[in-house]
Every structure is written in C-alpha cells, then in structure tokens.
Design an enzyme around this catalytic site. Structure first.
Site, mmCIF file in Angstrom:
data_model
loop_
_atom_site.group_PDB
_atom_site.id
_atom_site.type_symbol
_atom_site.label_atom_id
_atom_site.label_comp_id
_atom_site.label_asym_id
_atom_site.label_seq_id
_atom_site.Cartn_x
_atom_site.Cartn_y
_atom_site.Cartn_z
ATOM 1 N N TYR A 97 35.631 58.116 46.938
ATOM 2 C CA TYR A 97 36.121 57.625 48.581
ATOM 3 C C TYR A 97 37.430 57.449 48.624
ATOM 4 O O TYR A 97 38.095 58.166 49.502
ATOM 5 C CB TYR A 97 35.326 56.399 49.053
ATOM 6 C CG TYR A 97 35.827 56.140 50.594
ATOM 7 C CD1 TYR A 97 35.567 56.774 51.652
ATOM 8 C CD2 TYR A 97 36.697 54.934 50.454
ATOM 9 C CE1 TYR A 97 36.243 56.403 52.762
ATOM 10 C CE2 TYR A 97 37.174 54.593 51.797
ATOM 11 C CZ TYR A 97 37.006 55.349 52.782
ATOM 12 O OH TYR A 97 37.519 55.044 53.965
ATOM 13 N N LYS A 105 40.813 59.949 50.600
ATOM 14 C CA LYS A 105 41.855 59.480 51.638
ATOM 15 C C LYS A 105 43.308 59.686 50.818
ATOM 16 O O LYS A 105 44.088 60.266 51.773
ATOM 17 C CB LYS A 105 41.920 57.945 51.800
ATOM 18 C CG LYS A 105 40.456 57.559 52.593
ATOM 19 C CD LYS A 105 40.360 58.212 53.788
ATOM 20 C CE LYS A 105 38.966 57.891 54.204
ATOM 21 N NZ LYS A 105 38.867 58.784 55.776
ATOM 22 N N SER A 161 43.278 54.468 54.807
ATOM 23 C CA SER A 161 42.792 53.349 54.433
ATOM 24 C C SER A 161 43.965 52.717 53.345
ATOM 25 O O SER A 161 44.345 53.366 52.636
ATOM 26 C CB SER A 161 41.522 53.758 53.457
ATOM 27 O OG SER A 161 41.034 52.060 52.912
HETATM 28 P P1 NAD Z 1 31.541 55.767 60.826
HETATM 29 O O1 NAD Z 1 30.783 56.186 59.883
HETATM 30 O O2 NAD Z 1 31.020 54.657 61.779
HETATM 31 O O3 NAD Z 1 31.913 57.017 61.493
HETATM 32 C C1 NAD Z 1 32.462 58.462 61.130
HETATM 33 C C2 NAD Z 1 31.623 59.209 62.139
HETATM 34 O O4 NAD Z 1 32.002 60.531 61.453
HETATM 35 C C3 NAD Z 1 29.947 59.209 61.971
HETATM 36 O O5 NAD Z 1 29.772 58.882 63.492
HETATM 37 C C4 NAD Z 1 29.639 60.410 61.410
HETATM 38 O O6 NAD Z 1 28.388 60.719 61.896
HETATM 39 C C5 NAD Z 1 30.989 61.454 61.617
HETATM 40 N N1 NAD Z 1 30.856 62.244 60.489
HETATM 41 C C6 NAD Z 1 30.900 62.106 59.072
HETATM 42 N N2 NAD Z 1 31.254 63.468 58.672
HETATM 43 C C7 NAD Z 1 31.179 64.323 59.405
HETATM 44 C C8 NAD Z 1 31.349 65.629 59.722
HETATM 45 N N3 NAD Z 1 31.509 66.309 58.527
HETATM 46 N N4 NAD Z 1 31.275 66.310 60.696
HETATM 47 C C9 NAD Z 1 31.086 65.554 61.664
HETATM 48 N N5 NAD Z 1 30.798 64.290 62.022
HETATM 49 C C10 NAD Z 1 30.953 63.701 60.839
HETATM 50 O O7 NAD Z 1 32.890 55.259 60.047
HETATM 51 P P2 NAD Z 1 34.058 54.322 60.627
HETATM 52 O O8 NAD Z 1 34.030 52.869 60.146
HETATM 53 O O9 NAD Z 1 34.178 54.508 62.023
HETATM 54 O O10 NAD Z 1 35.331 55.290 60.036
HETATM 55 C C11 NAD Z 1 35.864 56.084 60.700
HETATM 56 C C12 NAD Z 1 36.795 56.857 59.691
HETATM 57 O O11 NAD Z 1 37.804 55.722 59.337
HETATM 58 C C13 NAD Z 1 36.343 57.339 58.406
HETATM 59 O O12 NAD Z 1 37.022 58.386 57.906
HETATM 60 C C14 NAD Z 1 36.425 56.161 57.452
HETATM 61 O O13 NAD Z 1 36.679 56.422 56.265
HETATM 62 C C15 NAD Z 1 38.053 55.412 57.874
HETATM 63 N N6 NAD Z 1 38.193 54.200 57.404
HETATM 64 C C16 NAD Z 1 37.240 53.208 57.522
HETATM 65 C C17 NAD Z 1 37.239 52.045 57.535
HETATM 66 C C18 NAD Z 1 36.302 50.860 57.630
HETATM 67 O O14 NAD Z 1 36.424 49.795 56.990
HETATM 68 N N7 NAD Z 1 35.489 51.010 58.574
HETATM 69 C C19 NAD Z 1 38.432 51.620 56.707
HETATM 70 C C20 NAD Z 1 39.431 52.521 56.355
HETATM 71 C C21 NAD Z 1 39.124 53.583 56.869
#
Ligand code: NAD
Ligand code: UDP
Length: 330
Positions: A148, A152, A124
């Site tokens: 959080y 990362k 991120s």
């Molecule tokens: P999201 O919560 O929609 O998707 C994450 C998925 O991972 C979910 O389906 C959840 O059920 C699953 N999950 C979480 N912990 C788990 C575990 N221990 N085992 C199996 N499944 C697990 O989030 P997103 O927005 O799709 O984000 C995806 C990744 O990108 C994350 O790592 C998040 O931190 C990162 N990210 C997201 C953003 C954003 O703004 N959306 C920005 C930067 C980074």
C-alpha cells in the site's frame, strides 16, 4: 471550477465534496463503490442541497473514464480512489499495485489528452518511512513496509515525472497524517467494511459494544506513556485542505503535509474519547503491531505558508464527531 472527484463517496472524498460545493465548485463524482455505499450520495444531497453528478465506474477502466472526460468540461481532478488496507495489501499485492497505480496513470493520461492541468493526489505520511518527527516535505522518502505504502510513493513519482514532462500539468501531492472524525451533522463519516484496522473506528465500535475491547499495540515505545504517537487530523480540516490545494495550485509539483503538527498517543486519544463522550472503552495492552513506528507527526508549516491552510479542529472535536456518527448510524 468543475472538479472530477474520484473515490468521492469514500471517507475523505465525501467530506471534501461538501467543502467543494460550499465553495461554489461543481463536482462530478466517480466511484466503483468497492469500499463505499451509494447512500452517501443522498447524504451529500441532504447536507449540501446539491445532488452531485455521479458515475459508478472503476477508474482503471480507461474507456469509461474517457467518456466522462468527453461528456463534461473538467477543470481539475482530485484523485482519492484507491485501496487502502495496509494488511490486505501485503496478502494481495497485485490488486493493490494494479488498482492504485493504473488509476493514477489512466487519470493523468486523460488529463494530458484533454488539456486538464490541475491534479490533486491523496498521498500519505507513510512515504516518509521511519524518520524523526516533525516530518518535513523536503525529507528524502524511505522504502515503506507494505505494498500500500509503495503505491503511494510510486504514484507520487509517476505524477512528478508527468508534470516535469508536461508544462501545463500542475500537481499537488497531499500527504495525509491520520484522518479521523466525521461531518458534524453525523450524516457521513468513516464506515469501514468488517473489523476496522485503524484506531478511531475500532474505538467507536468498542464504545458501542460491537467489539469487546481495544487492543493497544505496545506500551514500550519511547514516548511519554509508551504507546504509539500519531498526528490525528479532523476529516473536515483535511477536506478544507483539498479546496485550498486545488484553488491555489502552482505550476509544477507541489508537496504538502496535511496534519496538525501535534502528536497524540493511543492512550491520550482513548482517554479523550471516554471523557468527552462519557462512555467506556475497555482496552488491554498487547504486543506491538509489526511494521508500526513509534512516532509520526507533521510539520504543517508549508501548507500554511503557501496555501493559507491550517487545521483548526481539536482532538475533542475529532472524538465527539466520530462518536456522533457511530451513534446516529447504528
Ligand atoms: P475510502 O476507502 O473510504 O475511499 C476510497 C474510495 O475510492 C471508496 O469509495 C472506493 O469505493 C473508491 N475506489 C477505490 N478504488 C477505486 C477504483 N479503482 N475506481 C473507482 N473507485 C474506487 O478511503 P479514504 O480513507 O477516503 O481514502 C481516500 C484516499 O486517501 C485513498 O487513496 C487513501 O489511500 C488515501 N489515504 C487515506 C488515509 C486514511 O487514513 N484514511 C491516509 C492517507 C491516505
Ligand atoms: N492502534 C492500536 N490498536 C488498534 C489500532 C491501532 O493500538 O486496534 C495504534 C497503532 O499501533 C498506532 C495508532 O494506533 O500507534 C494509529 O494506528 P492506525 O492504524 O489508526 O494508523 P497508522 O498510523 O498505523 O496508519
């Protein structure tokens, strides 16, 4: 390639699965459903014509992860699974450190054990802290303001060390800016549990009348209209970036910003949403949100030079697709 996608039923993971399938890759999804719904699997089937292999497991569970590595021939891993609510990470730090760090360690360990040399990680822009934009990959990282963000930064460090110690383990650390929007079909999109923390899902709920009004967190920043500026990126552009990242992965550690390079203020985004969708979004200006920075946008040049990837979708596309998903699914 056969690609293991962790968190593949979540927001960014599910959109990436579509692009992987479109580019003739075989996908194995693992997701615990802690923040997603099983219905997304049927939606992916409907969109792509392919029902991906799916396992409901927690990727911190090493024994269960190993069973998957033993059952399938895997060429690469894209690791999306993680907890991502910034505020919750402050009140539940252990849950965040445990989930986000143990998952990264289990998966990289399994890759080494089973000879898998491609790993793409969801990082991120938060790892840059508060530095002048445009943010460039070579900038030194700063301490983030919440657990959080630390997960990362620490995951990046773990994967870097693992790659440096193991010649055949290539890593791509993708630093996302602000992913928004939805697949153009309206079948999948961002569907957070409870009251959204992020701007775009909050706006769609206000527009739909599910929430009364948007609170705009501060209009006294040093920006053109005083509201915070971010680099919003369409989730399908982000999805395409992951396909390029795993297909063009070079040896060692590769860090890329996935952003558009353009900063957009809160009010600019809200006004675009109202204009494009012809819908009202009542808002009020309130105080700043603790921990927020004024401006954050990418220098996306490196990903274009090295991966041949560039975001192509506009703010209008983002607000239209986000609204279509809300309207079609409520
Ligand atoms: P999201 O919560 O929609 O998707 C994450 C998925 O991972 C979910 O389906 C959840 O059920 C699953 N999950 C979480 N912990 C788990 C575990 N221990 N085992 C199996 N499944 C697990 O989030 P997103 O927005 O799709 O984000 C995806 C990744 O990108 C994350 O790592 C998040 O931190 C990162 N990210 C997201 C953003 C954003 O703004 N959306 C920005 C930067 C980074
Ligand atoms: N924001 C806002 N009201 C909200 C949510 C967010 O004004 O209800 C602002 C926030 O202050 C920031 C921008 O919208 O300037 C993007 O916030 P978001 O939480 O979506 O992403 P962040 O960049 O903070 O990770």
């Amino acid at each position: 390639m056969n690609i293991l996608v962790t968190g593949g039923l979540g927001f960014i993971g599910s959109h990436t699965v579509i692009e992987l399938v479109k580019n003739a890759h075989e996908v194995i999804i693992v997701d615990s459903l802690v923040n997603s719904k099983i219905e997304v699997l049927d939606r992916l089937h409907e969109i792509t014509g392919v029902k991906p292999t799916f396992y409901q497991i927690d990727v911190t569970d090493e024994a269960k992860v190993e069973e998957i590595f033993l059952t399938h021939k895997i060429d690469g891993v894209i690791h999306f699974a993680g907890l991502k609510a910034v505020g919750e990470s402050v009140s539940k730090p252990i849950a965040y450190y445990y989930n986000n760090l143990v998952s990264t360690m289990v998966l990289s360990k399994m890759c080494l054990k089973h000879g898998i040399g491609k790993f793409v990680f969801s990082s991120s822009a938060t790892v840059y802290g508060d530095q002048p934009s445009p943010l460039k990959e070579e900038m030194a990282l700063q301490k983030t303001t919440n657990p959080y963000g630390e997960t990362k930064a620490i995951s990046e460090r773990i994967l870097t060390d693992v790659s440096q110690a193991n010649d055949g383990f290539a890593v791509s650390l993708l630093r996302y800016f602000n992913p928004v929007g939805a697949h153009e079909s309206g079948l999948i999109g961002e569907d957070p549990n409870g009251i959204p923390n992020n701007l775009m899902p909050f706006v769609t709920k206000v527009a739909k009348g599910k929430l009364t009004r948007l609170s705009v967190f501060g209009n006294d920043y040093e920006t053109a209209d005083g509201t915070g500026v971010r680099d919003y990126i369409h989730v399908m552009d982000l999805a395409e970036g992951h396909v390029k990242a795993i297909e063009n992965l070079s040896k060692g550690v590769n860090v890329y910003n996935l952003g558009t390079g353009t900063g957009v203020s809160v009010l600019e985004l809200v006004n675009a949403f109202m204009k494009v969708n012809n819908v009202d979004v009542p808002y009020e200006i309130v105080g700043r949100r603790p921990g927020d920075i004024a401006i954050c946008f990418a220098d996306p040049e490196k990903a274009e030079q090295e991966l041949g990837w560039k975001a192509t979708r506009s703010v209008e596309d983002m607000v239209r697709d986000a609204w279509k998903f809300e309207v079609d699914n409520s």
